[in-house]
Design a protein around this motif. Structure first.
Motif, PDB file in Angstrom:
ATOM      1  N   MET A 252       3.208  -1.040 -15.440  1.00 42.09           N
ATOM      2  CA  MET A 252       3.841  -2.196 -14.809  1.00 42.09           C
ATOM      3  C   MET A 252       2.906  -2.863 -13.800  1.00 42.09           C
ATOM      4  O   MET A 252       2.974  -4.074 -13.588  1.00 42.09           O
ATOM      5  CB  MET A 252       5.131  -1.773 -14.102  1.00 42.09           C
ATOM      6  CG  MET A 252       6.295  -1.525 -15.033  1.00 42.09           C
ATOM      7  SD  MET A 252       7.782  -1.114 -14.086  1.00 42.09           S
ATOM      8  CE  MET A 252       8.907  -0.708 -15.427  1.00 42.09           C
ATOM      9  N   ILE A 253       2.038  -2.081 -13.197  1.00 43.19           N
ATOM     10  CA  ILE A 253       1.071  -2.637 -12.249  1.00 43.19           C
ATOM     11  C   ILE A 253      -0.233  -2.996 -12.951  1.00 43.19           C
ATOM     12  O   ILE A 253      -0.752  -4.097 -12.820  1.00 43.19           O
ATOM     13  CB  ILE A 253       0.797  -1.638 -11.105  1.00 43.19           C
ATOM     14  CG1 ILE A 253       2.083  -1.353 -10.344  1.00 43.19           C
ATOM     15  CG2 ILE A 253      -0.282  -2.174 -10.176  1.00 43.19           C
ATOM     16  CD1 ILE A 253       2.769  -2.569  -9.764  1.00 43.19           C
ATOM     17  N   ALA A 254      -0.781  -2.054 -13.738  1.00 40.74           N
ATOM     18  CA  ALA A 254      -2.095  -2.268 -14.362  1.00 40.74           C
ATOM     19  C   ALA A 254      -2.093  -3.445 -15.330  1.00 40.74           C
ATOM     20  O   ALA A 254      -3.054  -4.215 -15.393  1.00 40.74           O
ATOM     21  CB  ALA A 254      -2.536  -0.998 -15.083  1.00 40.74           C
ATOM     22  N   GLU A 255      -1.027  -3.612 -16.101  1.00 42.62           N
ATOM     23  CA  GLU A 255      -0.984  -4.653 -17.128  1.00 42.62           C
ATOM     24  C   GLU A 255      -0.179  -5.881 -16.697  1.00 42.62           C
ATOM     25  O   GLU A 255      -0.537  -6.999 -17.025  1.00 42.62           O
ATOM     26  CB  GLU A 255      -0.372  -4.090 -18.416  1.00 42.62           C
ATOM     27  CG  GLU A 255      -1.218  -3.045 -19.108  1.00 42.62           C
ATOM     28  CD  GLU A 255      -2.442  -3.634 -19.792  1.00 42.62           C
ATOM     29  OE1 GLU A 255      -2.437  -4.841 -20.103  1.00 42.62           O
ATOM     30  OE2 GLU A 255      -3.404  -2.883 -20.008  1.00 42.62           O
ATOM     31  N   SER A 256       0.925  -5.641 -15.999  1.00 40.38           N
ATOM     32  CA  SER A 256       1.840  -6.753 -15.719  1.00 40.38           C
ATOM     33  C   SER A 256       1.805  -7.238 -14.277  1.00 40.38           C
ATOM     34  O   SER A 256       2.342  -8.303 -13.983  1.00 40.38           O
ATOM     35  CB  SER A 256       3.281  -6.329 -16.080  1.00 40.38           C
ATOM     36  OG  SER A 256       3.339  -5.895 -17.427  1.00 40.38           O
ATOM     37  N   GLY A 257       1.216  -6.454 -13.388  1.00 41.05           N
ATOM     38  CA  GLY A 257       1.120  -6.882 -11.997  1.00 41.05           C
ATOM     39  C   GLY A 257       2.465  -7.068 -11.315  1.00 41.05           C
ATOM     40  O   GLY A 257       2.648  -7.978 -10.497  1.00 41.05           O
ATOM     41  N   LEU A 258       3.416  -6.184 -11.632  1.00 41.34           N
ATOM     42  CA  LEU A 258       4.771  -6.336 -11.094  1.00 41.34           C
ATOM     43  C   LEU A 258       4.895  -5.685  -9.712  1.00 41.34           C
ATOM     44  O   LEU A 258       5.757  -4.836  -9.471  1.00 41.34           O
ATOM     45  CB  LEU A 258       5.783  -5.735 -12.068  1.00 41.34           C
ATOM     46  CG  LEU A 258       5.893  -6.448 -13.425  1.00 41.34           C
ATOM     47  CD1 LEU A 258       6.720  -5.621 -14.398  1.00 41.34           C
ATOM     48  CD2 LEU A 258       6.512  -7.825 -13.235  1.00 41.34           C
TER      49      LEU A 258
END
Length: 390
Positions: free
Chosen positions: A181-187
């Motif tokens: 969620m952080i590495a790919e989507s930056g959420l």
């Protein structure tokens, strides 16, 4: 005795439905045949020998499911008549299991309610000791994630990584999605705190995935995503080493593209032009759409600096185990300031089977393509035995 009662509890909880395979339903009936009245045994034997699937399912729904509640009450009544400590403990255990299954049903109902924020799931962590229940919760969470309901799926994934979860598949997969969620989507908005702390928390989660008996594809992408986060933190050599880890997933092409894309970016930044070309060639080999424009820029710059023969040289000398060993060995000389050094080294030292060594039924079956192997670590890359954390 308790096993038969738990089977009935599963029936009453909706865990065993008439939609399961015939062989499994017949197995349930056989295990509880002594619960049937004498007059029903003949009919039961005829049903167990029935090869007509429709007739069998009709019997199961019409007769057996309607009896399950009565059978359970009868067995509990018999147990209560016996006051020995052992039986009293069994009764307490069964009551506890009944509560767990009821809580499980409550959770599943809440997961279907899109207005439920699910923030208090940890109070129901007792459910997670039942691996099969945790697994079912996971698959519901994954569907919520792919619907784009990231806030609610985050709550479920964080619930599933609690220490109480005994299902290795769902635990590893949940670590993966939380990190991605952080590495790919930056959420970042889903978490409180500053961006760097959130990013490091995601990195730590991605470094856990390889330890679990979870999907090999998730594990492969976890390495690539962890490499991206190390790159963001400025640890280019450490990030590049992670892209050299090849996990034997059945999703070879997308997994190879993911790691070699990140590998090419890192090798170019490190001015390791020979390995950058090797990454680019492996990416092109596995990509359905060729090399993207920014990677073609890498090719033009490198060949201008290093000579046009480098491309053909790398084609004749692609990555092999020596290149991996060389990159790992060089990187290990400089990991002291690396975030989560011990977790990083463990992930890097994980020895994976070659794809051709994976049994055919695991290599080609989506449901079985998981890390079911014994986790083995290459001691050449471990600074000390304590680097391996289970």
């Amino acid at each position: 005795m308790k096993r038969r009662l738990l089977t009935l509890i599963l029936l009453l909880s909706g865990m065993v439905s008439a939609q399961l395979p015939i062989s499994q339903l017949k197995s349930f009936l056989c295990s509880l045949s002594n619960e049937f009245q004498a007059a029903e045994i003949t009919e039961l034997k005829n049903v167990l020998s029935c090869e007509d699937e429709e007739l069998f399912r009709s019997y199961f729904e019409r007769i057996y499911l309607s009896k399950a509640d009565d059978i359970l009450k009868n067995r509990l009544s018999q147990l209560k008549a016996n006051t020995t400590n052992e039986v009293n403990k069994e009764i307490a255990d069964i009551k506890g299991d009944l509560k767990d299954f009821n809580d499980f049903q409550f959770i599943m109902k809440r997961l279907d309610d899109g207005s439920d924020a699910l923030a208090d799931l940890p109070r129901l962590k007792n459910v997670l000791k039942h691996a099969e229940l945790a697994n079912k919760i996971y698959w519901k969470a994954e569907r919520i994630f792919f619907k784009g309901d990231y806030a609610r799926s985050k709550e479920v994934f964080e619930f599933l990584i609690l220490p109480e979860n005994n299902d290795s598949f769902s635990k590893g997969a949940s670590y993966f999605y939380l990190g991605r969620m952080i590495a790919e989507s930056g959420l970042y908005r889903l978490w409180s705190g500053n961006e760097r702390d959130i990013r490091l928390n995601a990195l730590w989660k991605l470094l856990q995935v390889h330890k679990y008996r979870t999907c090999l594809t998730y594990i492969s992408f976890a390495y690539a995503d962890a490499a991206k986060l190390y790159q963001t933190e400025g640890f280019l050599k450490q990030a590049h080493a992670l892209t050299m880890v090849e996990v034997p997933t059945m999703d070879k092409k997308p997994a190879e593209c993911a790691r070699h894309r990140v590998g090419a970016d890192l090798a170019f930044a490190l001015k390791d032009y020979t390995n950058c070309i090797r990454h680019l060639q492996q990416f092109e080999k596995n990509s359905y759409n060729g090399i993207p424009d920014y990677m073609n820029y890498y090719v033009r710059v490198i060949l201008r600096k290093s000579g046009s023969n480098l491309w053909s040289y790398c084609m004749s000398n692609p990555f092999n185990d020596f290149h991996k060993y060389e990159i790992f060995s060089t990187t290990l000389q400089d990991t002291n300031s690396c975030p989560f050094e011990s977790e990083y080294v463990t992930a890097m030292a994980h020895s994976w089977l070659k794809r051709e060594e994976v049994p055919e039924n695991i290599a080609t079956n989506r449901m079985l393509n998981n890390n079911v192997f014994t986790n083995i670590y290459d001691k050449r890359f471990l600074k000390k035995e304590g680097d391996v954390k289970k």
